[in-house]
Design an enzyme around this catalytic site. Structure first.
Site, PDB file in Angstrom:
ATOM      1  N   GLN A   1       0.812  -1.219   0.000  1.00 30.43           N
ATOM      2  CA  GLN A   1       0.000   0.000   0.000  1.00 30.43           C
ATOM      3  C   GLN A   1       0.843   1.265   0.000  1.00 30.43           C
ATOM      4  O   GLN A   1       0.325   2.362  -0.197  1.00 30.43           O
ATOM      5  CB  GLN A   1      -0.927   0.009   1.215  1.00 30.43           C
ATOM      6  CG  GLN A   1      -0.205   0.201   2.543  1.00 30.43           C
ATOM      7  CD  GLN A   1      -1.112   0.007   3.731  1.00 30.43           C
ATOM      8  OE1 GLN A   1      -1.440  -1.117   4.092  1.00 30.43           O
ATOM      9  NE2 GLN A   1      -1.522   1.113   4.342  1.00 30.43           N
TER      10      GLN A   1
ATOM     11  N   CYS B   1      -5.081   0.198   3.743  1.00 27.08           N
ATOM     12  CA  CYS B   1      -4.942  -1.196   4.173  1.00 27.08           C
ATOM     13  C   CYS B   1      -6.249  -1.963   4.093  1.00 27.08           C
ATOM     14  O   CYS B   1      -6.274  -3.136   3.718  1.00 27.08           O
ATOM     15  CB  CYS B   1      -4.382  -1.257   5.588  1.00 27.08           C
ATOM     16  SG  CYS B   1      -5.371  -0.387   6.824  1.00 27.08           S
TER      17      CYS B   1
ATOM     18  N   HIS C   1      -5.442  -0.825  11.783  1.00 24.61           N
ATOM     19  CA  HIS C   1      -4.894  -1.449  10.583  1.00 24.61           C
ATOM     20  C   HIS C   1      -5.715  -2.678  10.227  1.00 24.61           C
ATOM     21  O   HIS C   1      -6.242  -3.368  11.119  1.00 24.61           O
ATOM     22  CB  HIS C   1      -3.444  -1.856  10.832  1.00 24.61           C
ATOM     23  CG  HIS C   1      -2.687  -2.275   9.612  1.00 24.61           C
ATOM     24  ND1 HIS C   1      -2.695  -1.567   8.432  1.00 24.61           N
ATOM     25  CD2 HIS C   1      -1.879  -3.353   9.385  1.00 24.61           C
ATOM     26  CE1 HIS C   1      -1.923  -2.170   7.549  1.00 24.61           C
ATOM     27  NE2 HIS C   1      -1.429  -3.261   8.105  1.00 24.61           N
TER      28      HIS C   1
ATOM     29  N   ASN D   1       0.095  -9.076   5.209  1.00 24.12           N
ATOM     30  CA  ASN D   1       0.092  -7.633   5.362  1.00 24.12           C
ATOM     31  C   ASN D   1       0.171  -6.996   3.972  1.00 24.12           C
ATOM     32  O   ASN D   1       0.246  -7.695   2.958  1.00 24.12           O
ATOM     33  CB  ASN D   1       1.281  -7.200   6.240  1.00 24.12           C
ATOM     34  CG  ASN D   1       1.029  -5.903   6.975  1.00 24.12           C
ATOM     35  OD1 ASN D   1       0.176  -5.106   6.584  1.00 24.12           O
ATOM     36  ND2 ASN D   1       1.760  -5.676   8.038  1.00 24.12           N
TER      37      ASN D   1
END
Length: 440
Positions: A65, A71, A361, A382
């Site tokens: 990102q 996110c 997040h 992630n």
């Protein structure tokens, strides 16, 4: 009147106590030359962590990102791309995050200005008005907001709307949009005060918002050609498609997904449906709602979904007890209490009550390690690139899960029968500034 000022005598006492503590002085010497996390890190925990898991569903590389707060969009799209891999056999695939980002910004602008019209009779220093003006548009979001975008605009492959400099580094664009929306709020309130139609003002501002977005992010495609070559070298083509047709072809029915949260505050009963005032992005979409459940319900629904071969979107307070370079989360990774010699203990409910915790997040569960029927650790996809952790995949020990995981999105068939009636109940409304309304 009581004098609560800090006295010189008190400060001298603090200094004397510190000076007399040999351990404190040794730690002072260490922290003067070394970052506190290096000093406080528990090496025993670090060396005991094995990133392998007994259940693993990811077969794809990590995404990035970059300098943006997208996110939740990356995680939403990442949690759904496995169907494209299964149907086409491609080696690598990404949905366009920029496409979703464009429509989210435009819809958020409309959502914000609609709220400003509805609140135009309140003083500009009203707490709700002031809270919304403090951040009229940013990159963050929640699962239900992601669903609203997909249901209205569909999805496209990354090549149909690739990244731009501004999609990967949103600061300058966001500053312009925030000023535009604050100025728009001024004009909306003026029109309301003068008896004119504030919606005409809103339409003019939204045209300017679209212009800014198109300059920074590009123009979203209405159609694109979908073709690919799979990992065996075989060519496939479905031809020209719209974004909504592409979503219908590859994505599951997102209306069947439920957002579960763990909010253990005494004021938030379990097995109840909640929403947050003024939280959303698409006007007219289904409201952002979530079912509050014990953390064990979230753990079980997540592990069962992974065992069925599907990843799980999740939201957490990521910065707590985390080393992003190593890619490790553990509830006691850093012994700050031992390092400082102070008590920092708070329950999850207390951290929410006193402003110490909120969802910051969003990521994707792609694996879990289960031993003798119990979860031990989790594999996390992630969106921070592949140069950290295990090629971008993080490891979360179960000790971290209870305290810092707040939210997951799972299919409703993962809920027990006793929880289903709550999904049709009237949600309890939390104020706009409640921490459970934070955007990942």
């Amino acid at each position: 009147m009581t004098d609560d000022s800090l006295t010189g005598e008190e400060v001298r006492g603090f200094a004397a106590a510190f000076s007399a503590d040999r351990t404190a002085r040794i730690v002072q010497n260490a922290v003067a030359e070394t970052p506190i996390d290096k000093v406080a890190m528990d090496r025993e925990i670090v060396t005991s962590i094995d990133p392998s898991v007994s259940v693993k569903v990811d077969t794809w590389p990590i995404t990035n990102q970059k300098k943006s707060g997208r996110c939740w969009l990356f995680s939403g799209l990442n949690s759904l791309k496995s169907a494209v891999y299964e149907h086409t056999g491609v080696e690598e695939f990404e949905f366009s995050q920029n496409y979703q980002h464009f429509w989210d910004k435009l819809e958020k602008a409309n959502y914000f200005l609609t709220s400003m019209i509805e609140l135009a009779d309140r003083d500009v220093d009203d707490r709700t008005v002031r809270y919304l003006l403090s951040n009229p548009i940013d990159d963050g979001g929640q699962w239900n907001m992601f669903v609203a975008l997909v249901e209205k605009y569909g999805v496209v492959p990354k090549y149909a709307m690739p990244e731009t400099e501004s999609s990967s580094n949103t600061r300058a664009m966001n500053q312009t949009l925030q000023k535009l929306l604050r100025r728009g709020t001024r004009d909306v309130r003026r029109a309301f005060a003068e008896g004119a139609d504030p919606r005409a003002v809103k339409a003019a501002v939204l045209e300017q918002v679209y212009r800014v977005l198109a300059i920074h992010l590009g123009t979203p495609p209405q159609r694109f050609v979908w073709q690919w070559r799979n990992k065996d070298g075989e060519f496939g083509r479905e031809g020209e498609m719209t974004p909504l047709e592409f979503a219908a072809r590859y994505l599951p029915d997102l209306s069947e997904y439920v957002c579960l949260v763990n909010d253990p505050r005494p004021t938030s009963p379990y097995n109840a449906l909640f929403t947050v005032d003024r939280l959303g992005n698409v006007v007219g979409a289904k409201p952002v709602v979530y079912l509050n459940v014990p953390i064990e319900v979230i753990r079980r629904a997540t592990s069962e979904t992974l065992e069925s071969g599907k990843p799980v979107w999740m939201g957490c307070d990521t910065a707590k007890q985390c080393d992003s370079k190593l890619g490790i989360w553990d509830g006691r990774l850093f012994d700050y209490e031992g390092t400082y010699g102070i008590d920092l203990e708070m329950t999850k409910a207390e951290e929410l009550q006193y402003g110490e915790a909120q969802m910051t997040h969003a990521m994707v569960f792609t694996g879990v390690d289960i031993l003798d029927g119990k979860t031990r650790r989790w594999r996390i996809e992630n969106s921070w690139g592949d140069e950290i952790a295990d090629k971008g995949f993080f490891t979360m020990n179960d000790s971290w899960f209870d305290q810092h995981v707040f939210e997951v999105a799972v299919h409703r068939d993962r809920l027990s029968a006793d929880l289903l009636p709550a999904l049709d109940s009237e949600p309890i409304v939390l104020p706009a500034w409640d921490p459970m309304g934070s955007l990942a």
